[in-house]
Design an enzyme around this catalytic site. Structure first.
Site, PDB file in Angstrom:
ATOM      1  CB  ILE A  22      54.328  36.711  46.916  1.00 32.45           C
ATOM      2  CG1 ILE A  22      54.768  36.928  48.371  1.00 32.45           C
ATOM      3  CG2 ILE A  22      54.019  35.245  46.664  1.00 32.45           C
ATOM      4  CD1 ILE A  22      53.697  36.590  49.376  1.00 32.45           C
ATOM      5  CG  MET A  55      42.310  42.892  38.345  1.00 37.06           C
ATOM      6  SD  MET A  55      40.795  42.265  39.096  1.00 37.06           S
ATOM      7  CE  MET A  55      40.428  43.562  40.262  1.00 37.06           C
ATOM      8  CB  ALA A  56      46.332  43.204  42.913  1.00 33.45           C
ATOM      9  CB  VAL A  74      50.459  38.847  45.895  1.00 34.34           C
ATOM     10  CG1 VAL A  74      50.313  38.200  47.271  1.00 34.34           C
ATOM     11  CG2 VAL A  74      49.126  38.795  45.155  1.00 34.34           C
ATOM     12  CE  LYS A  95      44.421  40.142  44.157  1.00 33.51           C
ATOM     13  NZ  LYS A  95      43.317  39.179  43.927  1.00 33.51           N
ATOM     14  CG  ASP A 123      39.801  34.535  37.159  1.00 36.41           C
ATOM     15  OD1 ASP A 123      39.832  34.022  36.032  1.00 36.41           O
ATOM     16  OD2 ASP A 123      40.743  35.184  37.638  1.00 36.41           O
TER      17      ASP A 123
END
Length: 649
Positions: A24, A29-30, A32, A47, A141
């Site tokens: 997606i 950091m990741a 999805v 995630k 954030d």
């Protein structure tokens, strides 16, 4: 440049439950993914933390903290978190799947939002944020990328990856986190955040929704960080006609540089915004701000100020004549607004130590901005991983996970099979800026080198030639008897046992066939002599293989020749001997009574050499009377036979 390979996680099942279907989005950091929850038969968003970040305990701890923080929050304006785990070497988080676009994507489409849209989205964000603050969680954030606008109209706040308990109130340590455009002054200068830091980011985001741009920009992140720490956020009405004085006041209130001058938390800001959304000021007051920023009594709304006061407020000025130049009149009946009083207080503090404060803020901003930029931001450097021997898709994914651009090239490799990743340029272990290009080498196998002439060389010279040409000498596969001198190379063979072609892979093994020398000549030797000679050359004489035959020149009992049993003949092979029976003997026919010429023809036909003393002219008158040797004797073929005769005239 080759096409990007399929994500290696797609099609995998995490913990036997979550089947990864497609990607997606990608974050710092990741990654999805859209997945199917096999147990509850529903679609979820998974995630997955970047693999290289899993090696960093701080990142792993922050990622797991996101799961704990977000899982404890339940609110219509917050993305729900269902599960968290670790499988396939990856740490992951399972959230509700929300078909949506982000606020950032909406801003890209519309450039700027209407006041109604901004207030609707802002109210939903503050509502979710208020729930987080009430639970003791700071988002840290907040930015348009983390505001999801669902297809069904829901507005949700997600990505608590940088969330931290309010009570912790600790610094970032190694580097500032969050997006620089939304960082509060206290985060820039001290690395400390609380609920009021989220409200600063909200005020920046509200300004951006109304104007279509961020209030502070610059070529370097540290320039933006310095402006956050040193400058007031301008009023959105200066760029957007739809921004009302009340909205201006909310932006200025939430973006005060001193956290003490902002709302205590999102709930307080939400209460004020609710009054704006309903079309009237907060209940029970005609003022804009719910509380006096300086701690005094309620103050009138900016709607009660005259034009000069509004102009002064829009310009960011206070009520101090030193700041306004004495040109902004204020009626005695109107006490100063909260913004005016906060600005006056800041001006007085600034006059006392403007130069010192400016230098201090500049140094802190530079240090903080540089720390963020080079620690976690776009300027941070990453290590090129070792991908040798990996599948190309896996190797390319490992590089892209580190925010590196990949250019695939082909190159030869001695150690890596063709088709796999062989190496990188720069090499593994190098430190590069994010976004740098790395050349990923796909192995084409060993380099093909020209094959020199090897056959006909002495063995030692052939071995040197093989090594100098870039190949590896294997072994002497066999020796065979040949007319060439012993140890002369007869053939050079590859690993498949076939003669070498014009080119051969670098470092490829080369085996040799060499001459064992010529087979000893045994014709005319006795059997014992021939046996010793052949055995000295490494051959075995097998008596059962012996044969006998007549030979016109070699006497009986002597060896005519060696009998080979293999072709070619190699040392150690068994051989036989052909032994002479001596010349073959033939019986002399009786030619008595024949005409002389007829008798001579008969003897010649029998293989002998007939002679006579009768001249040719008289042979027609002569008859044979006998032979010497006599008829009936056995002699070798070709023996001279003298025909005896008489002449009748």
């Amino acid at each position: 440049m080759t096409s990007v390979p399929a994500d290696p996680l797609i099609g995998q099942t995490l913990d036997g439950r979550y089947v990864i279907r497609s990607r997606i989005a990608r974050g710092g950091m990741a990654m999805v993914y859209l997945a199917n929850d096999l147990r509850l038969e529903r679609r979820v968003a998974v995630k997955v933390m970047h693999e290289h970040l899993a090696e960093d305990e701080n990142f792993t701890r922050r990622f797991e903290q996101e799961a704990r923080s977000a899982a404890g929050l339940s609110h219509p304006n917050l993305v729900n978190v269902f599960d968290q785990g670790h499988d396939l070497g990856r740490t992951y988080l399972v959230m509700e799947y929300l078909p949506s676009i982000t606020l950032r994507e909406l801003l890209k489409q519309q450039k700027r939002l209407t006041a109604e849209q901004a207030l609707e989205i802002g109210g939903a964000v503050l509502s979710g944020l208020a729930a987080a603050h009430q639970a003791g969680i700071v988002h840290r954030d907040l930015k348009p990328e983390n505001v999801l606008l669902a297809d069904d109209g829901r507005i949700k706040l997600g990505d608590f990856g940088l969330a931290r308990a309010v009570s912790a109130n600790t610094t970032t340590g190694q580097a500032l986190l969050g997006t620089i455009a939304y960082l509060s002054p206290e985060l820039v200068t001290r690395g400390i955040a609380d609920a009021r830091s989220d409200l600063y980011a909200f005020g920046i985001m509200l300004y951006e929704m109304l104007t279509g741009s961020q209030p502070f920009t610059g070529e370097q992140p540290m320039q933006i960080a310095y402006q956050h720490a040193h400058s007031e956020v301008p009023l959105p009405s200066a760029k957007a006609s739809e921004a009302t004085p009340e909205i201006d006041e909310l932006v200025r209130w939430t973006t005060q540089r001193d956290p003490e001058d902002r709302p205590r938390d999102a709930a307080e800001a939400l209460a004020f915004m609710s009054g704006l959304s309903s079309g009237h000021a907060p209940a029970g007051a005609t003022r804009v701000l719910p509380y006096d920023l300086a701690g005094g009594t309620p103050t009138p709304s900016t709607t009660a100020l005259d034009g000069a006061q509004r102009q002064a407020l829009a310009a960011g000025l206070g009520d101090d004549p030193a700041e306004t130049g004495g040109t902004a009149p204020q009626p005695a009946s109107a006490p100063p607004s909260p913004i005016d009083r906060a600005a006056a207080s800041a001006a007085r503090r600034t006059r006392k130590g403007r130069l010192t404060a400016a230098l201090l803020v500049l140094l802190i901003a530079l240090a903080g901005g540089a720390g963020w930029w080079f620690g976690q931001g776009p300027g941070s450097r990453v290590t090129v991983p070792d991908v040798a021997g990996q599948q190309m898709a896996e190797a390319q994914g490992a590089l892209e996970d580190r925010s590196l651009l990949v250019e695939v090239v082909e190159c030869s490799s001695l150690d890596v099979p063709a088709g796999l990743a062989a190496s990188t340029d720069p090499e593994s272990g190098s430190r590069l800026d994010r976004g740098s290009t790395v050349r990923l080498c796909q192995s084409s196998g060993p380099k093909q080198l020209p094959v020199p002439t090897i056959s006909g060389l002495p063995l030692e010279q052939a071995q040197r030639t093989i090594r100098e040409a870039g190949f590896t000498f294997g072994e002497v596969l066999e020796e065979r008897f040949d007319a060439s001198t012993a140890d002369t190379v007869l053939a050079a063979l590859g690993e498949d046992g076939e003669p070498l072609a014009e080119t051969y892979p670098e470092r490829g093994r080369v085996d040799l066939v060499v001459s064992a020398g010529a087979i000893p000549e045994v014709a005319g030797l006795s059997v014992e002599q021939a046996t010793r000679a052949l055995q000295a050359s490494g051959l075995t004489v097998d008596a059962s293989l012996a044969a006998e035959e007549h030979h016109a020149e070699i006497e009986k009992g002597r060896v005519i020749a060696m009998i080979p049993t293999t072709d070619p003949v190699r040392p150690g092979d068994s051989v036989g001997l052909t032994i002479s029976l001596g010349p073959e003997l033939f019986e002399i026919p009786d030619v008595s009574g024949m005409g002389l010429q007829e008798a001579m023809d008969a003897l010649a036909g029998a293989g002998f050499s007939p002679t006579t003393l009768v001249p040719d002219a008289l042979r027609g008158f002569a008859k044979a009377t006998g032979t010497d040797p006599a008829a009936g004797e056995r002699v070798p073929a070709g023996t001279e036979i003298r025909v005896k005769s008489t002449i009748s005239l």
